[in-house]
Design a protein around this motif. Sequence first.
Motif, PDB file in Angstrom:
ATOM      1  N   VAL A  37       0.876  -1.174   0.000  1.00 56.66           N
ATOM      2  CA  VAL A  37       0.000   0.000   0.000  1.00 56.66           C
ATOM      3  C   VAL A  37       0.911   1.221   0.000  1.00 56.66           C
ATOM      4  N   GLN A  39       1.173   5.735   0.285  1.00 54.30           N
ATOM      5  CA  GLN A  39       0.507   6.985   0.630  1.00 54.30           C
ATOM      6  C   GLN A  39       1.388   8.157   0.232  1.00 54.30           C
ATOM      7  N   LEU A  45      -4.472   6.480   1.649  1.00 60.55           N
ATOM      8  CA  LEU A  45      -3.785   5.228   1.379  1.00 60.55           C
ATOM      9  C   LEU A  45      -4.298   4.646   0.060  1.00 60.55           C
ATOM     10  N   TYR A  95       4.151   0.885   2.110  1.00 59.47           N
ATOM     11  CA  TYR A  95       3.987   0.032   3.277  1.00 59.47           C
ATOM     12  C   TYR A  95       3.667  -1.391   2.850  1.00 59.47           C
ATOM     13  N   PRO A 108      -7.233  -1.466   2.495  1.00 56.03           N
ATOM     14  CA  PRO A 108      -6.185  -1.427   3.523  1.00 56.03           C
ATOM     15  C   PRO A 108      -6.661  -1.762   4.938  1.00 56.03           C
ATOM     16  N   TRP A 114       1.132  -3.924  10.041  1.00 59.10           N
ATOM     17  CA  TRP A 114       1.715  -2.954   9.121  1.00 59.10           C
ATOM     18  C   TRP A 114       3.174  -2.695   9.457  1.00 59.10           C
TER      19      TRP A 114
END
Length: 124
Positions: A37, A39, A45, A95, A108, A114
């Motif tokens: 993922v 950002q 995200l 991530y 997400p 995470w």
Amino acid sequence: EVQLVESGGGLVQPGGSLKLSCEASGFIFSNFTMTWVRQAPGKRLEWLAAINSAGDSTTYTDSVKGRFTISRDNAKNTVSLQMNSLKPEDSAVYYCAAALLSATPRSPPEYGYWGQGTQVTVSS
């Protein structure tokens, strides 16, 4: 203690490539679906790709399909993201995340574990 540690980020020119890695510990990695993922500053995200626990099923968001490849090595507890043909709009913090699911969700919040993220900057 569950840990996901990303590495491999950095500065790359447009059109270049980077390979991100995520090393997992503290849980049975081979039972978990893994995802990447990202950002970007000021943005939400963005889910990119997921791979199932066995590593034989992958799914991608349209914006990275054909350019990014997710893979995993269950013997080494690692998941990777090979990124080719990078564009400035790919700049973000990336991530990895894990979910104890048989599916490969694109949301997400479905992922409970995470990492801390690694910065990717695509710029000339």
